[in-house]
Enzyme design. Structure first.
Site, short mmCIF file in Angstrom:
data_model
loop_
_atom_site.label_atom_id
_atom_site.label_comp_id
_atom_site.label_asym_id
_atom_site.label_seq_id
_atom_site.Cartn_x
_atom_site.Cartn_y
_atom_site.Cartn_z
N GLU A 1 0.84 -1.15 -0.09
CA GLU A 1 -0.05 -0.10 0.09
C GLU A 1 0.89 1.10 -0.04
O GLU A 1 1.66 1.33 0.84
CB GLU A 1 -0.96 0.00 1.36
N CYS B 1 -2.44 7.89 4.49
CA CYS B 1 -2.49 7.68 3.36
C CYS B 1 -3.84 7.93 2.68
O CYS B 1 -3.80 8.09 1.36
CB CYS B 1 -2.20 6.12 3.10
#
Ligand code: NAP
Length: 505
Positions: free
Chosen positions: A265, A302
């Protein structure tokens, strides 16, 4: 519980012999004791060899045994109490309340995966009974279940020292799948990592799990991480961090004699769309919500909103004007590490040096170490499409507002975007036609599509998707948060005509 700077390899604590590294307090830039000797290649070998032999036993554990182990990890982490929270504050500069919330999330996440193991949901059992009389050909008895891939290497994230680190989502889902785990500790929070690893090791001892079901290695620079991913006994990798780090590990994994999946990720700017009617009636409200979302955790999420896209007009002007007022009166926050602070500064400079953006507003910098003051830029949609550097993630509280001349241009920007973790649409009645067209494009770009909100705050539940096309992640078919994160570490297996008496339990 006391920390010693030792690696956790299986059921032993071992002092490393490699280069010593220390966590650094981001508030002061001073070293935090003790020193942590990096692992050497023979430590990687030992951890992987134990992980492989433990895997063969651990994958066969009964659901109740495995669930008990995972639940005991959660209990042990809670039992660490303030020792864990105080150490995490020292190493990350994050506030106490945030870390306490993150600890609760970490333990809930572990318990969620324990409950999935008990229910057996992850096995995804299917059965097609034999049809011996079928013409022209009879059918065999076919049974389907999922099994663990094998030992998993986990790289902890800097921005979630508990929920996405040593006992975070990757480790919890891998252990639930029946995989043994070797974690490469993030060098920014070594003591926090050791404490959590000890909680896992103690749970392994109490629950009589095989030695090697879990190990923790330290190592700065890339050698130890690379050796871990290269080890033939590792069968999958979980990673959260930079695009450079994630793609480096993907490349190592692909070049192995037996290539393995890397679930990385990495990078996302999380576009937020402000549709015309919403801007006409709610510009000020949306601006207030946005400024809170942008500065949350100094933007070190994120899912932080890095890009706002709207059509030129009075509504957008009102939104920008309110943001300017709020941001200019806001303060700065300490970033997680000097490296992340330097990356933030350099990302902001790259945007400024493009010559295509103007600064709308910047918060007040307190002058302390590693401070991030929120910053808002503006650019034209045409320049955004022309200059690839404007699409880069600037990890921290920096956001670019794009002015589009019309809805067609807004769709063009959307088509141009890279893969994203989230996309948000702000709309009210009257925006439906635009929203429908936008959804058709955005579905192809994001892992989570949300309305009238911002992507920060990721619920751990069955329906969550924390994923998305590259570079948001390395594999858009999966999620790293939520119960289906377990699927990353499982593979399907079919038994054809297996005699009943030897059917797996
Ligand atoms: P990172 O530099 O990618 O590091 C993450 C982990 O991977 C660390 O344990 C690191 O080792 C290891 N690693 C990195 N590159 C490697 C390589 N080539 N080979 C082997 N191991 C490698 O990420 P970070 O330190 O957390 O933050 C740096 C930047 O990443 C931030 O400025 C931000 O841009 C981005 N970031 C993004 C997200 C997101 O969710 N999108 C989250 C956090 C960070 P060390 O411990 O030795 O460093």
């Amino acid at each position: 519980m006391k920390i010693s700077g030792e690696m956790i390899i299986g059921l032993d604590c071992i002092k490393g012999e490699g280069k010593e590294i220390k966590s650094i307090n981001p508030l002061t830039n001073l070293d935090v004791e003790p020193g942590y000797a990096s692992a050497k290649k023979n430590d990687v070998n030992l951890a992987c060899s134990l992980a492989w032999s433990a895997f063969k036993e651990y994958r066969k554990t009964k659901p109740e045994e495995r669930a008990k182990f995972i639940n005991t990890i959660a209990e042990n982490i809670e039992r660490l109490g303030d020792v864990l929270i105080d150490r995490a504050i020292l190493e990350t500069g994050l506030p106490k309340a945030r870390l306490e919330g993150e600890r609760a999330r970490t333990c809930n996440q572990l318990r969620l995966f324990a409950s999935i193991v008990l229910e057996g949901r992850h096995l995804d059992l299917r059965h097609d009974e034999a049809l011996p009389d079928r013409a022209p050909l009879p059918r065999s008895d076919l049974r389907y279940q999922k099994i663990a891939l094998g030992p998993v290497a986990v790289f902890g994230a800097s921005n979630f020292p508990l929920a996405f680190s040593v006992a975070g989502g990757d480790t919890a889902s891998a252990l639930a799948a029946g995989a043994s785990v070797v974690v490469k500790a993030h060098s920014a929070h070594l003591g926090t990592s050791e404490l959590v690893a000890l909680a896992i090791q103690n749970a392994a001892k109490t629950c009589r799990m095989p030695s090697g079901v879990f190990s923790l290695l330290y190592g700065s620079g890339n050698d130890i991480g690379a050796a871990l991913v290269n080890d033939s006994r590792i069968k999958a990798v979980g990673f959260t961090g930079s695009r450079a780090g994630g793609t480096a590990l993907m490349s190592i994994a692909q070049k192995r004699k037996e290539p393995i999946p890397v679930y990385a990720e990495m990078s996302s700017i999380n576009p937020v769309y402000l549709l015309p009617k919403a801007l006409e009636y709610k510009a000020i409200d949306i601006a207030k919500q946005f400024v809170i979302a942008q500065s949350m955790g100094a933007g070190q999420f994120c899912t932080s909103p890095g890009l706002i896209i709207a059509i030129n007009g009075d509504g957008l002007d009102a939104f920008i004007s309110e943001c300017k007022t709020l941001i200019e009166s806001s303060g700065s926050q300490t970033m997680l590490t000097k490296g992340i602070y330097n990356a933030f500064k350099s990302g902001v400079s790259t945007l400024k040096e493009s010559g295509a953006i103007s600064t709308i507003a910047q918060g007040q910098n307190s002058g302390g170490e590693n401070q991030c003051a929120p910053i808002l830029f503006e650019a034209s949609a045409a320049d955004f499409i022309r200059l690839p550097e404007l699409s880069n993630e600037v990890f921290g509280a920096a956001t670019l507002v794009l002015r589009c001349k019309d809805f067609d241009e807004l769709l063009q920007v959307t088509e141009y975007l890279e893969g994203q973790l989230t996309g948000a649409i702000h709309m009210i009645d009257g925006d439906e036609d635009h929203a429908r067209q936008l959804i058709d494009e955005l579905e192809l770009k994001v892992g989570r599509l949300l309305f009238n909100g911002f992507g920060t705050g990721v619920e751990v539940c069955d329906s969550m998707v924390h994923g998305g096309p590259y570079p948001a992640t390395s594999d858009s078919r999966t999620t790293s948060v939520g119960s289906t994160a377990i699927d990353r570490f499982l593979r399907p297996l079919c038994y054809q005509d297996i005699p009943k008496q030897i059917l797996p339990e």
